[in-house]
Write a protein that holds these residues in place. Structure first.
Motif, PDB file in Angstrom:
ATOM      1  N   HIS A   1      -6.562   4.122  -6.586  1.00  0.00           N
ATOM      2  CA  HIS A   1      -5.909   3.558  -5.302  1.00  0.00           C
ATOM      3  C   HIS A   1      -5.736   4.530  -4.721  1.00  0.00           C
ATOM      4  CE1 HIS A   1      -5.848   0.224  -2.650  1.00  0.00           C
ATOM      5  NE2 HIS A   1      -4.240   1.208  -2.242  1.00  0.00           N
TER       6      HIS A   1
ATOM      7  N   LEU B   1      -3.285  -2.933   7.941  1.00  0.00           N
ATOM      8  CA  LEU B   1      -3.057  -2.293   7.198  1.00  0.00           C
ATOM      9  C   LEU B   1      -4.090  -1.561   5.959  1.00  0.00           C
ATOM     10  CD1 LEU B   1       0.852  -3.936   6.546  1.00  0.00           C
ATOM     11  CD2 LEU B   1      -0.499  -1.488   7.432  1.00  0.00           C
ATOM     12  N   ASN B   2      -4.885  -2.738   6.093  1.00  0.00           N
ATOM     13  CA  ASN B   2      -6.438  -2.499   5.365  1.00  0.00           C
ATOM     14  C   ASN B   2      -7.523  -1.389   5.133  1.00  0.00           C
ATOM     15  OD1 ASN B   2      -7.897  -4.486   3.048  1.00  0.00           O
ATOM     16  ND2 ASN B   2      -5.447  -4.601   3.535  1.00  0.00           N
TER      17      ASN B   2
ATOM     18  N   ASN C   1      -6.880  -7.091  -6.726  1.00  0.00           N
ATOM     19  CA  ASN C   1      -5.667  -8.609  -6.188  1.00  0.00           C
ATOM     20  C   ASN C   1      -7.037  -9.455  -5.598  1.00  0.00           C
ATOM     21  OD1 ASN C   1      -4.452  -5.910  -6.020  1.00  0.00           O
ATOM     22  ND2 ASN C   1      -4.956  -5.171  -3.908  1.00  0.00           N
TER      23      ASN C   1
ATOM     24  N   ASP D   1       4.164   1.043   0.592  1.00  0.00           N
ATOM     25  CA  ASP D   1       4.153   0.611   0.552  1.00  0.00           C
ATOM     26  C   ASP D   1       3.749  -0.674   0.305  1.00  0.00           C
ATOM     27  OD1 ASP D   1       1.191  -0.877   1.607  1.00  0.00           O
ATOM     28  OD2 ASP D   1       0.302   0.844   1.257  1.00  0.00           O
TER      29      ASP D   1
ATOM     30  N   LYS E   1      -2.906   6.324   6.365  1.00  0.00           N
ATOM     31  CA  LYS E   1      -3.024   5.324   6.918  1.00  0.00           C
ATOM     32  C   LYS E   1      -2.054   5.146   8.255  1.00  0.00           C
ATOM     33  CE  LYS E   1      -2.116   1.652   4.932  1.00  0.00           C
ATOM     34  NZ  LYS E   1      -1.872   0.670   4.197  1.00  0.00           N
TER      35      LYS E   1
ATOM     36  N   LYS F   1       4.966  -0.421   8.662  1.00  0.00           N
ATOM     37  CA  LYS F   1       4.888  -1.607   8.031  1.00  0.00           C
ATOM     38  C   LYS F   1       5.709  -2.607   8.166  1.00  0.00           C
ATOM     39  CE  LYS F   1       3.252  -3.555   3.523  1.00  0.00           C
ATOM     40  NZ  LYS F   1       2.422  -2.405   1.822  1.00  0.00           N
TER      41      LYS F   1
ATOM     42  N   HIS G   1     -11.420  -0.609  -2.076  1.00  0.00           N
ATOM     43  CA  HIS G   1     -11.489  -0.803  -3.040  1.00  0.00           C
ATOM     44  C   HIS G   1     -13.186  -1.733  -3.691  1.00  0.00           C
ATOM     45  CE1 HIS G   1      -8.529  -3.342  -2.037  1.00  0.00           C
ATOM     46  NE2 HIS G   1      -7.532  -2.841  -2.196  1.00  0.00           N
TER      47      HIS G   1
HETATM   48  O1  LIG Z   1      -0.033  -4.655   2.652  1.00  0.00           O
HETATM   49  C1  LIG Z   1      -0.928  -5.068   2.960  1.00  0.00           C
HETATM   50  O2  LIG Z   1      -1.003  -5.626   4.039  1.00  0.00           O
HETATM   51  C2  LIG Z   1      -1.863  -3.679   2.725  1.00  0.00           C
HETATM   52  O3  LIG Z   1      -2.576  -4.410   3.159  1.00  0.00           O
HETATM   53  C3  LIG Z   1      -1.331  -2.942   1.959  1.00  0.00           C
HETATM   54  C4  LIG Z   1      -2.527  -2.161   1.154  1.00  0.00           C
HETATM   55  O4  LIG Z   1      -2.164  -0.493   1.202  1.00  0.00           O
HETATM   56  C5  LIG Z   1      -2.811  -2.631  -0.417  1.00  0.00           C
HETATM   57  O5  LIG Z   1      -3.898  -2.247  -1.214  1.00  0.00           O
HETATM   58  C6  LIG Z   1      -2.576  -4.244  -0.433  1.00  0.00           C
HETATM   59  O6  LIG Z   1      -2.657  -4.340  -1.589  1.00  0.00           O
HETATM   60  C7  LIG Z   1      -4.598  -4.663  -0.238  1.00  0.00           C
HETATM   61  O7  LIG Z   1      -4.210  -5.420   0.227  1.00  0.00           O
HETATM   62  P1  LIG Z   1      -5.067  -6.141   0.185  1.00  0.00           P
HETATM   63  O8  LIG Z   1      -5.092  -7.676   0.606  1.00  0.00           O
HETATM   64  O9  LIG Z   1      -7.193  -5.619   0.192  1.00  0.00           O
HETATM   65  O10 LIG Z   1      -5.604  -6.616  -1.382  1.00  0.00           O
END
Ligand SMILES: O=C(O)C(=O)C[C@@H](O)[C@H](O)[C@H](O)COP(=O)(O)O
Ligand SMILES: NC(=O)c1ccc[n+]([C@@H]2O[C@H](COP(=O)([O-])OP(=O)(O)OC[C@H]3O[C@@H](n4cnc5c(N)ncnc54)[C@H](O)[C@@H]3O)[C@@H](O)[C@H]2O)c1
Ligand SMILES: [Zn+2]
Length: 370
Positions: A267, A245-246, A154, A138, A189, A228, A253
């Motif tokens: 995480h 992917l979220n 993040n 990931d 996921k 991905k 979070h």
């Molecule tokens: O690559 C992505 O797009 C993802 O959302 C992957 C997630 O597993 C990852 O934890 C990502 O950092 C979460 O994104 P965010 O934008 O919600 O901080």
């Protein structure tokens, strides 16, 4: 034998190479990306102690000077202070744009070193050498880099794509079982969000992946990276489909923020619980069959990952605090919440403008406190 997956981003396209023993070939594979023959290797103390010599040796055999920038392990370093520390040390090395940064570690090192690379002298090339399952499937792919702040996870970061990703499966031999399980959450996921057949394979053979059985592990990493890469190539900056992917992350979070970003809840563990919650929330809203939500939870729990708020900690999470954290989520717009919800196993979708009323009721039904 290694496999390679391309992230098709035009001029910024790159390969993700997956296989055992890649660390020993890292110098030869990385050298084409360095003009000035110097690579700053950002790593954490644990990874550097276990595998640093192997990587540094490989870089040196290819004529590259390996300049270590070693930081303490753990999510706490993915912070303003951690970023300042790494940036100062890169400046002290007089790194310039002909040099390269190698992010050698898990997702924490990758996100932090990647963000430092994005802003150092307004941007310098970097290569990802991920050493956790989570980072291999990931975080090393797709160019999201960031630090956490007290306001949320993040929230300060940049999109900065690596030039190359080298995922050496042999380094996972030293990874703690708990970290394998956390990384496995991001593997499930992909099945849950878009590939039912992959989900079924994981139901049947997930134990082999967790046990690091070579074929099962290599296949799971490769399928995750393929999915991905395909999504990122279509939607690099999360204007639409990449948000899938979220899945599990809006809940996850918020739980990470509430538990203080640390050992209490990794995480991947937060994502495990978050995905189970997202499926049950979808079922409660009538969007997804309840039996699919139960089956998703069973697959997550089979890896000893949390699926309920009470699995994360015995004392109840206050519903309004969780919802306030969700308001900081980067997918929220004008105070309106966005969730990744499910229609069925293998089919997630982006749900904008989710009503906080039903969300609060759902959290209370899950044991959150009023
Ligand atoms: O690559 C992505 O797009 C993802 O959302 C992957 C997630 O597993 C990852 O934890 C990502 O950092 C979460 O994104 P965010 O934008 O919600 O901080
Ligand atoms: N950028 C993205 O797209 C993305 C995607 C998913 C997660 N993330 C981020 O990744 C971070 C989590 O990453 P993580 O789970 O890899 O955690 P991590 O980087 O903290 O690594 C986990 C632990 O494993 C140790 N470790 C790493 N490799 C090892 C090895 N081979 N052998 C023994 N020990 C080893 C580390 O020292 C650390 O203590 C979170 O901050 C999360 O937000 C980012
Ligand atoms: Zn994640």
């Amino acid at each position: 034998m290694s496999r390679s997956v391309k992230v098709g981003l035009g001029a910024r396209a790159y390969e993700v190479v997956i296989g055992r023993g890649l660390l020993d070939e890292a110098g030869a594979r990385i050298a084409p990306f360095v003009t000035r023959r110097r690579a700053a290797v950002v790593s954490d103390e644990t990874v550097w102690r276990l595998h640093g010599e192997r990587l540094a040796g490989a870089l040196e055999r290819a004529g590259l000077a390996a300049l270590p920038v070693v930081i303490p392990p753990g999510e706490q370093t993915k912070s303003w202070a951690g970023l300042a520390d790494v940036s100062d040390r890169l400046l002290a090395l007089e790194l310039d744009r002909g040099d390269l940064i190698v992010a050698f570690g898990g997702g924490v090192v990758g996100d932090l070193a990647g963000f430092a690379a994005a802003i150092y002298k307004r941007g310098i090339d970097f290569v990802q050498v991920p050493t956790t399952l989570l980072a291999q499937v990931d975080s090393s792919v797709g160019g999201k880099t960031a630090i956490d702040t007290p306001q949320g996870k993040n929230l300060i970061g940049a999109f900065h794509q690596p030039r190359l990703v080298l995922a050496d499966l042999s380094v996972l031999d030293t990874l703690a079982d708990r970290e394998m399980r956390a990384g496995y959450a991001e593997v499930i996921k992909y099945g849950l969000l878009g590939d039912f057949a992959f989900f079924e394979q994981l139901e049947a053979r997930g134990g082999e992946v967790l046990a690091r059985e070579p074929e099962a592990l290599a296949a799971a990493v490769a399928r995750s990276v393929e999915m991905k890469a395909e999504i990122v190539a279509e939607d690099e900056k999360e204007a639409g489909r990449r948000a899938l992917l979220n899945l599990g992350h809006t809940f996850g979070h918020a739980l990470e923020a509430e538990t203080g970003y640390g050992e209490a809840l990794l995480h991947g563990e937060a994502v495990g619980a978050g995905m189970a919650l997202a499926f049950r929330f979808s079922a409660r809203l009538g969007l997804c069959p309840a039996q699919d939500a139960e089956r998703a939870s069973r697959a997550i729990a089979a890896a000893s990952l949390p699926t309920r708020l009470s699995d994360v900690r015995p004392e109840p999470f206050p519903a309004d605090r969780l919802i306030a954290h969700m308001g900081q989520d980067k997918k929220a717009e004008g105070g309106r919440l966005t969730f990744i919800l499910a229609r069925r196993l293998g089919e997630a979708f982006v749900a904008k403008d989710v009503d906080p009323g039903p969300l609060r009721d759902f959290l209370l039904s899950e044991g959150a406190s009023p």
